[in-house]
Design a protein around this motif. Structure first.
Motif, PDB file in Angstrom:
ATOM      1  N   ILE A  34     -62.511 -31.574 -30.104  1.00  0.00           N
ATOM      2  CA  ILE A  34     -62.883 -32.980 -29.883  1.00  0.00           C
ATOM      3  C   ILE A  34     -62.905 -33.724 -31.218  1.00  0.00           C
ATOM      4  N   HIS A  35     -63.281 -33.029 -32.281  1.00  0.00           N
ATOM      5  CA  HIS A  35     -63.235 -33.674 -33.602  1.00  0.00           C
ATOM      6  C   HIS A  35     -61.791 -34.001 -33.993  1.00  0.00           C
ATOM      7  N   ALA A  36     -60.876 -33.112 -33.637  1.00  0.00           N
ATOM      8  CA  ALA A  36     -59.464 -33.372 -33.948  1.00  0.00           C
ATOM      9  C   ALA A  36     -58.975 -34.585 -33.164  1.00  0.00           C
ATOM     10  N   ALA A  96     -57.536 -38.031 -34.762  1.00  0.00           N
ATOM     11  CA  ALA A  96     -56.202 -38.538 -34.429  1.00  0.00           C
ATOM     12  C   ALA A  96     -56.301 -39.919 -33.799  1.00  0.00           C
ATOM     13  N   ASN A  97     -57.214 -40.078 -32.855  1.00  0.00           N
ATOM     14  CA  ASN A  97     -57.389 -41.370 -32.189  1.00  0.00           C
ATOM     15  C   ASN A  97     -57.647 -42.478 -33.211  1.00  0.00           C
ATOM     16  N   MET A 129     -53.535 -32.357 -34.294  1.00  0.00           N
ATOM     17  CA  MET A 129     -53.858 -31.700 -33.026  1.00  0.00           C
ATOM     18  C   MET A 129     -53.271 -30.288 -32.918  1.00  0.00           C
ATOM     19  N   LYS A 130     -52.697 -29.776 -33.985  1.00  0.00           N
ATOM     20  CA  LYS A 130     -51.933 -28.525 -33.860  1.00  0.00           C
ATOM     21  C   LYS A 130     -52.815 -27.312 -33.526  1.00  0.00           C
ATOM     22  N   HIS A 142     -58.963 -30.693 -41.468  1.00  0.00           N
ATOM     23  CA  HIS A 142     -60.049 -30.093 -40.684  1.00  0.00           C
ATOM     24  C   HIS A 142     -60.800 -28.990 -41.441  1.00  0.00           C
ATOM     25  N   LEU A 143     -60.086 -28.078 -42.105  1.00  0.00           N
ATOM     26  CA  LEU A 143     -60.646 -26.887 -42.732  1.00  0.00           C
ATOM     27  C   LEU A 143     -61.480 -26.145 -41.681  1.00  0.00           C
ATOM     28  N   THR A 144     -62.776 -25.984 -41.895  1.00  0.00           N
ATOM     29  CA  THR A 144     -63.595 -25.337 -40.877  1.00  0.00           C
ATOM     30  C   THR A 144     -64.555 -26.348 -40.239  1.00  0.00           C
ATOM     31  N   GLY A 145     -64.185 -27.612 -40.334  1.00  0.00           N
ATOM     32  CA  GLY A 145     -64.921 -28.634 -39.579  1.00  0.00           C
ATOM     33  C   GLY A 145     -66.152 -29.217 -40.238  1.00  0.00           C
TER      34      GLY A 145
END
Lengths: 639, 639
Positions: free
Chosen positions: A149-151, A155-156, A319-320, B144-147
């Motif tokens: 969801i963070h990704a 992206a959004n 999103m990968k 992202h790394l580990t968020g």
């Protein structure tokens, strides 16, 4: 039923009575290393990535290896029209799988949506099931998970920033300056198009690939998107219940030169990118869907896409990892795939196609995949069939309708059920008449679900105060309405053991089902015909379109998008658009306030009445109880 | 120097000339399984969690086990005043570690900040180093790394939502209604305080723990935070370069009843929660810091904290995984800890204390931990010493000042250096006079850094066009200014092999250093005295405070926060507040426009001039080149 299971990851529960708090049950069970669960599923180490000890991403590449494998049985769990307290659909989904895997020796995978963190800290709490039917570790399930969801949020919002910045830069630059900045000369003075720009050139019908060859008119058409600010439908998102962002004005800083604009934030799970994740079938398919998302129109009425803005590739890169489902486990050690989390009222409300596909191959012939569709059959199941199955090509053998005595009493005329307030006496003592009256709601959900050509099993999710007489009424009504079977389950109190009969019924339903699926509408019919087919299934006598809705339908039809499926945004609390119309209302006229489109995800979504796409926080949000035990690192107070 | 290294994870590079693109070098090397790197560092499986195959979180619990272990040498990498192109500080940090680990047989850990995704897709590109001195996989490093940054965003914005919603609910409810909602009665009619509420009661001097015993006045004081909207300093954040969010108006939805307010978004790395993550020393310390973050004042001037809003525990839960640093590797297989990522101009610009502490124990006596401080010594190194080391109690043995011929020429009067534009001829051909003139900047950075009582080694990061004569000038100037040594390095072109001499110099500097640290100012002096001590170190002849700054200093002093260290928000392009004042300016008066406080993180931050806390996107952002090869899954176009 209690033969020792040969699967070494299966765990037997010691259940306590009365049932302890969810978090206490979850914390009382030491989860197995997820690598063991993966191995038991037959996953090789190259097909999953660990995210800590209890979560793993199952890589899409496993589908190539399992191509020759037969699919297992495909079961979807829907429900009747719920009370605001929820009728235990996730709990039933998990409990059924615990029964199939831990008691009936079946290969089974549960497919669930990832919950939004907004409600976790707001009013609803988590979504990992409940009682002795839960996904664990429940704090990991409810928080961050593996960052999908963070990704989506990242992206959004990158796309949103690209839109406003592009308008800003176009406003102050000549066609030539814009073009020179978009295709800068290298050290040798040579310009080139980025790959993503070639997509825009193709869309414009320009077949040149050397920037130097473009005519001034082609330069203008290529470089100037000329976005109409009024037409922008792309909003920013956040995975927080932040009601003050519902409507905002942006661009008020002195450097933005007065280019203010009204817009707003939605909760992250409402992002079109969430819908893309749920409906995509491969990495290359996701790249295409993200690139063709439409953010609004040019001033001349052409749809403008993410690829027109040059950002489709970057969105895919963000999103990968999100495209790979997350493997977790139930309290009894059966595997769970968690993936995507669209809300069912404002979106299509189903977990991802790729998770279901992977799961069906992993369980193989004779195994079971149980996937949940949000809310009632009018909401989640309809979209499961007409949108998700249409895109996936998968066919379910069995659909479950979860019912509670509590909700049936409400449909039979019982008093209001309000979250956070004590239940009325009617709901905690026997009242057969109310249940009987409420069964019209159940019957309509059964009939609607059956119309897709699938066997329907009713799961009566038993609460402690429900009586035999009440449950008999429901069983009889369900069978009379055409259900394949109707079974009482006690998985909340007993784990998988409490859903063994349900598991056996589901098994029989799957075995007796021929593989076919009848959609509610053909894609080729017009937008209005499709809306009306769905409205008709709700019991509406007609549909009423606002002027705005008419305008949008005309526009999308003209733009060539009329052959997409329909995703109704409608209240979950009634078959109709009016939450207070319980039971099985009919004769109402369904109002369509507006019509929007998620072109990348691949559906048109009419707004039935006013739907909030950003929840708020109550005076005392859940977060008051949430803290960490700093000595043990354990999370406290999640519910 | 080329003896075979006994460490099995060390990898030798085949370097090409000219140096290929960063992403091509990064993609040409197959990373080692991170579990192997962890094992080589002596980490047991229970002390790290895998996040995919090439990243792992090293758990803080390892500190308990290594308590008895001696620390290694602690080296901080700063720089001279940079050009907008950057002087290769991260690259030098990585190259030095590759030299120490892969060529000098030392145990070594590199400590780096996590880059913000905003600039990755905007104008700057990634931050994994460059050439043959990089952290890999570089796409994982940059995305992202580990968020952790996502966790910070989620926590920051939950707090923001809590603020506005609390004001909203207080506006429409009586003291009693508020109190009854905050402490609802259970089924037995009994009310209780949530644990976090007890913190507020203590702050208010109310020693009661039974809600029923509060007097009406106590009920009012407890339940009504009475936040002054004008005083709110807490802003929302997003890890995207979204300039249109710099200044916005929120609350314009019809349901928010006209409670509009002007506010804005910062880039996520500017969040106070990022500063808390970087400066915290343990989970319990983080819980306390997050709870005492001040978001603004009550109308009567009392500071209002996250714990007053009841959300400190939930914020900690959101940050519970982020507190563990992420293990990665360099191109030559040496270990890297990535953690926290505050910008150095608007924040304190250093990676985390916990990562450095873990690293120092892991390398042990005789090993090396190399940590980077952002920008020049006036920015990152000053804050490293006066804020980070003050909180950690750690003492560096050596500070590196990275210099380039390019930047020195600029300080000597060379033409403007602008990102994205070709470099002037002066920068790519020999010009000893410009270099000589520019060395005043280097000399001041050396002197300032040396004043902390630490040995200074100058690393001359050599570019292909730099000449021997130019580098001789720098070496001589550095030694004359008191540097312990000055060494030319070619790690960008040659990897660790190109920084072996630097490694040897750093080793000598560390071995000859006694452990002591002289801070620039004592904590006990007043806010103004501390600001003036720092301004003096810049070369300023005085400080000028705006009316607003005076007011804030008075307020923070009154509120009891004057004993915190100072974190200057200042341009990185000059010792002064004026980016165009190159070299070593003096006699200027430093203007303090405003003064703010990060009470949870633990510092006061004066704003020197206008600093943007939200970058924008250019006409052609980096994202145009970024895409995924859907056949291989490889990321393309990251730079």
């Amino acid at each position: 039923m209690t033969t020792p299971n040969p699967n070494p990851t299966i765990r037997r529960l010691d259940v306590a009575s009365p049932v302890p708090a969810d978090i206490d049950i979850a914390n009382s069970v030491e989860p197995l290393p997820i690598a063991d669960i993966a191995a038991e599923l037959g996953l090789k180490p190259e097909h999953f990535d660990l995210y800590g000890k209890y979560k793993a991403k199952v890589l899409l590449s496993v589908l190539d290896e399992l191509k020759g494998q037969q699919d297992g049985y495909y079961v979807v769990v829907g429900g009747i029209t719920p009370t605001p307290l929820g009728e235990g659909k996730s709990t039933t989904t998990v409990g059924l799988c615990q029964a199939l895997g831990a008691f009936l020796d079946k290969k089974v995978v549960t497919c669930l949506r990832q919950p939004s963190q907004g409600p976790t800290f707001g009013i609803k709490g988590g979504a990992a099931g409940g009682g002795y039917s839960q996904v664990i570790p429940m704090d990991e399930f409810n928080l961050h998970l593996t960052g999908d969801i963070h990704a989506i949020t990242a992206a959004n919002n990158l796309l949103a920033a690209a839109i406003d910045t592009r308008i800003f830069h176009e406003a102050s630059q000549s066609d030539k300056a814009l073009f020179n900045r978009l295709c800068p000369a290298n050290k040798e003075g040579k310009r080139r198009f980025a790959d993503v720009m070639l997509r825009r050139l193709i869309k414009l019908g320009i077949s040149k690939t050397d920037p130097a060859e473009l005519t001034p008119d082609e330069v203008r058409r290529f470089a100037r998107l000329d976005i109409d600010p009024e037409s922008i439908t792309w909003r920013r998102v956040m995975d927080v219940n932040d009601r003050f962002l519902r409507k905002i004005t942006i661009g008020q800083g002195p450097d933005e030169k007065g280019m203010v604009r009204e817009t707003g934030f939605d909760i992250a799970v409402a992002s079109e990118i969430m819908a893309v994740l749920a409906l995509t079938t491969s990495l290359s398919d996701m790249r295409e869907r993200l690139g063709r998302m439409v953010i609004g129109n040019s001033k001349s009425g052409e749809p403008i896409t993410a690829d027109d803005l040059g950002v489709g590739g970057a969105l895919t890169v963000l999103m990968k990892d999100a495209i790979h489902p997350t493997l977790m486990q139930t309290l009894e050690g059966t595997p769970v795939l968690v993936h995507a989390g669209p809300f069912a009222n404002i979106a299509h409300g189903n977990s991802s196609i790729v998770a279901d596909k992977i799961a069906l191959k992993l369980v193989g012939k004779g195994g079971f995949v149980v996937t949940e569709a949000g809310f009632g059959s009018d909401i989640g199941t309809e979209k499961f069939m007409d949108i998700k199955c249409r895109y996936s090509g998968l066919v379910p053998q069995c659909a479950i309708v979860v019912a509670t005595i509590r909700a049936l009493k409400m449909h039979g005329g019982g008093p209001d059920v309000v979250a956070g307030k004590p239940l009325d006496h009617a709901y905690v003592s026997e009242n057969v008449a109310l249940v009987e009256a409420g069964c019209v709601n159940l019957a309509k959900h059964i009939a609607n679900t059956k119309s897709y050509g699938v066997n329907v099993v009713v799961a009566i999710n038993k609460f402690a105060s429900d009586t035999e007489a009440e449950m008999d009424v429901v069983r009889n009504a369900a069978l009379a309405a055409g259900a394949f079977d109707a079974v009482v389950c006690t998985h909340h109190a007993h784990g998988g053991k409490g859903a063994v009969e349900l598991g056996l019924a589901v098994q029989r339903a799957c075995e007796s089902q021929s593989d076919s699926l009848k959609f509610l509408y053909p894609l080729e019919s017009g937008i209005k015909e499709k809306i009306e087919a769905i409205a008709n299934s709700y019991g509406a006598s007609g549909v009423e379109y606002s002027e705005q809705a008419e305008k949008q339908i005309e526009m999308y039809t003209k733009q060539g998008f009329s052959n997409l499926p329909i995703c109704m945004a409608k209240t979950q609390y009634s078959f109709s658009h009016v939450p207070s119309m319980k039971g099985a209302p009919s004769g109402f006229v369904l109002p369509i306030r507006d019509v929007r489109a998620s072109i990348g995800a691949g559906f048109i979504y009419p707004l039935v009445g006013t739907m909030s796409t950003m929840p708020g926080l109550p005076t005392r949000p859940c977060f008051y109880e949430i803290d960490i035990d700093t000595a043990t690192g354990k999370v406290m107070g999640l519910s």
